[in-house]
Enzyme design. Structure first.
Site, short mmCIF file in Angstrom:
data_model
loop_
_atom_site.label_atom_id
_atom_site.label_comp_id
_atom_site.label_asym_id
_atom_site.label_seq_id
_atom_site.Cartn_x
_atom_site.Cartn_y
_atom_site.Cartn_z
N PRO A 92 0.90 -1.02 0.01
CA PRO A 92 -0.02 0.24 -0.05
C PRO A 92 0.91 1.35 0.26
CG PRO A 92 -0.02 -1.21 2.14
CD PRO A 92 0.62 -1.99 1.05
N GLU A 119 3.38 -7.01 8.88
CA GLU A 119 3.82 -5.86 8.43
C GLU A 119 4.55 -5.35 7.14
OE1 GLU A 119 2.71 -2.85 10.42
OE2 GLU A 119 1.30 -4.84 11.26
N ARG A 161 -3.74 -9.71 -19.94
CA ARG A 161 -4.57 -9.89 -21.09
C ARG A 161 -4.05 -8.69 -22.26
NH1 ARG A 161 -7.55 -4.95 -20.59
NH2 ARG A 161 -9.36 -5.77 -21.40
N ASP A 176 -10.53 0.58 -23.50
CA ASP A 176 -10.70 0.22 -22.15
C ASP A 176 -10.66 1.64 -21.19
OD1 ASP A 176 -11.15 -2.25 -22.47
OD2 ASP A 176 -8.93 -2.76 -21.76
#
Length: 277
Positions: A92, A119, A161, A176
């Site tokens: 993150p 962590e 893809r 897209d």
């Protein structure tokens, strides 16, 4: 493309056997190897984590298992002829994973993923392998998961893809959301299929007109509408040179105007009055 994943939950990566990714593997377009990190532990408890230096809650994944695992993966890859590896670290605290980055990664021949738990991984592991190969620390969103395996699935599907021959229609990804080019900062608009009427709801007439120019314009307008409604931040940071005259007319209807300080169109901003419904 070769793809290696080192994880303490190999079973989490079972979805890589299904759908487009699974078919790409079956055809030999994607060579996937999933490794159990605990195979590189040497105590009876198969320990992969320890308490953090400096104190605090949670546990940190240890250097030794990760270092031995990555050395082994690299040695195997080089022996089988793989080249130019890149390390993908889901976290993150990484850079946002975008369609632009997916395109970039799809051009690399070998990706190695290190989904962490607890962590995270001792920082020295990333610093060590950054001296050997490109490292991409990537985040799939502004939230925290229990582990990085879900992020691996997201990144893999987005990248796979784009590989030649994986999609049935090579043109499928060009319109897209976020696709490089005209859609780089826009969300794709709504799509429809048969039947033409369902529960009193009809297909927009323009899609039945057969007029390709009008259909293209309608789709572009719908993309602008959806983007301003769901992701106004994309419009705010978009280079207005990417918008043609018709785009600017639609943005004006939607309540947007060019920055008056721009030269002549620097950035768009949202008006608070005179918005047409």
């Amino acid at each position: 493309m070769r793809l290696d994943v080192v994880t303490i939950f190999p079973e989490y990566l079972e979805p890589l056997n299904v759908s487009l990714v699974g078919k790409a593997r079956a055809r030999g377009q994607l060579d996937v190897h999933v490794h159990d990190l605990r195979s590189w532990t040497y105590d009876r408890h198969n320990t992969v984590d320890d308490t953090p230096y400096g104190g605090g809650p949670g546990m940190v994944m240890k250097t030794e298992p990760w270092g031995d695992a990555l050395d082994s993966v690299l040695a195997d890859g080089y022996e089988t002829g793989s080249r130019a590896p890149a390390l993908i670290v889901p976290t993150p605290s990484g850079r946002p994973f975008t369609q632009e980055l997916a395109v970039h990664l799809s051009e690399r021949p070998w990706l190695i993923f290190t989904p962490a738990r607890y962590e995270g991984i001792d920082r020295r592991v990333v610093d060590e392998y950054a001296t050997r190969m490109p490292v991409y620390e990537v985040s799939i969103g502004d939230y925290v998961l229990a582990g990085g395996e879900a992020a691996v699935l997201v990144v893999t599907e987005a990248v796979a893809r784009l590989l030649p021959g994986v999609l049935g229609n090579a043109e499928s990804h060009r319109d897209d959301s976020f696709a490089p080019g005209a859609m780089a900062n826009l969300l794709e608009g709504p799509v429809y299929t048969k039947p033409p009427e369902w529960r009193g709801r009809d297909i927009p007439d323009v899609l039945l007109s057969g007029h390709h120019g009008k259909i293209a314009r309608w789709r572009r307008d719908q993309a602008l509408k959806r983007t301003t409604a769901h992701r106004p931040d994309l419009i705010e940071r978009c280079d207005p040179k990417a918008f043609d005259k018709k785009d600017r007319e639609m943005l004006s209807i939607l309540g947007w105007a060019p920055d008056p300080a721009g030269e002549p169109y620097d950035r768009f901003w949202r008006r608070t009055d005179g918005v047409e419904e």
